[in-house]
Write an enzyme that holds these catalytic residues in place. Sequence first.
Site: not given
Length: 275
Positions: A32, A140
């Site tokens: 990532r 979030d």
Amino acid sequence: MRESDFEFIRGLVYERSRINLTVDKRELVSARLGKRLRATNLPSITDYCRMLQSPGAEAELENLIDAISTNHTFFFRENAHFDFLRQTIVPEMKARAAKEHWPRLRVWSAACSSGEEPYSIAITLAETLSDWPWHVEATDISHRVLEKAAAGIYNAETVEKLSRERLLTHFQRGFGPYEGSYRVKNELRGHVSFRHLNLLEGEPPFHEPFQVIFCRNVMIYFDRPTQEELVQKLGRLLVPGGYLLVGHSESLTAVPHALETIRPATYRRPPARTP
């Protein structure tokens, strides 16, 4: 990826988000971070770690958390929760509304990702409630997914499992440059508010408690002390008798809490005692 780099990233991510990157996640982290190396034109993860320690790295720290966070979701994921919301929670809370002086039903999607969960909640409530106002708060930690969620635009593959009736009722089909996409209609989007929130950073900025909180597939990324802290915080934000829904792969069995277990992945704050 050097051991020292992994430990630095691991500690930084924990400090910023409380996500616990165990050793077995090292290859995942390396993969990532590759995206961030390309975006920042840096030759190595070591150079990237140096940049994160430099002044003015705040924006990239947010990009790091976005890159590490897992945001896999889809409409009506773990559908049993939405059935329980429709068949049990809504009738129960509606029956209590007048006595408890609740002007509306409040639901919190505490890790809403790209919006499929809060919109699934909203669709369920739109189909169930016609004579009691309701609203969904969606939060979030990732700014990137929140932008997508607020826009409410999804490709055809994302909505393909929804019934034709739901598509026609709650979505607009895109044309021209938006061909192949669907947008959540304004009427439904008006019932959902999106905001950025780190669940473990202070008390959430809500002035009214919730009858229902969805916090699903989040705690699996936290260590035990963080799970305990989060569950206690969520419990405080529920009305007496309010429900907490967690992911079906999660359990609070080993986490100290004061909630009642109703069924798998479904918990309730104990109702207030009547004199």
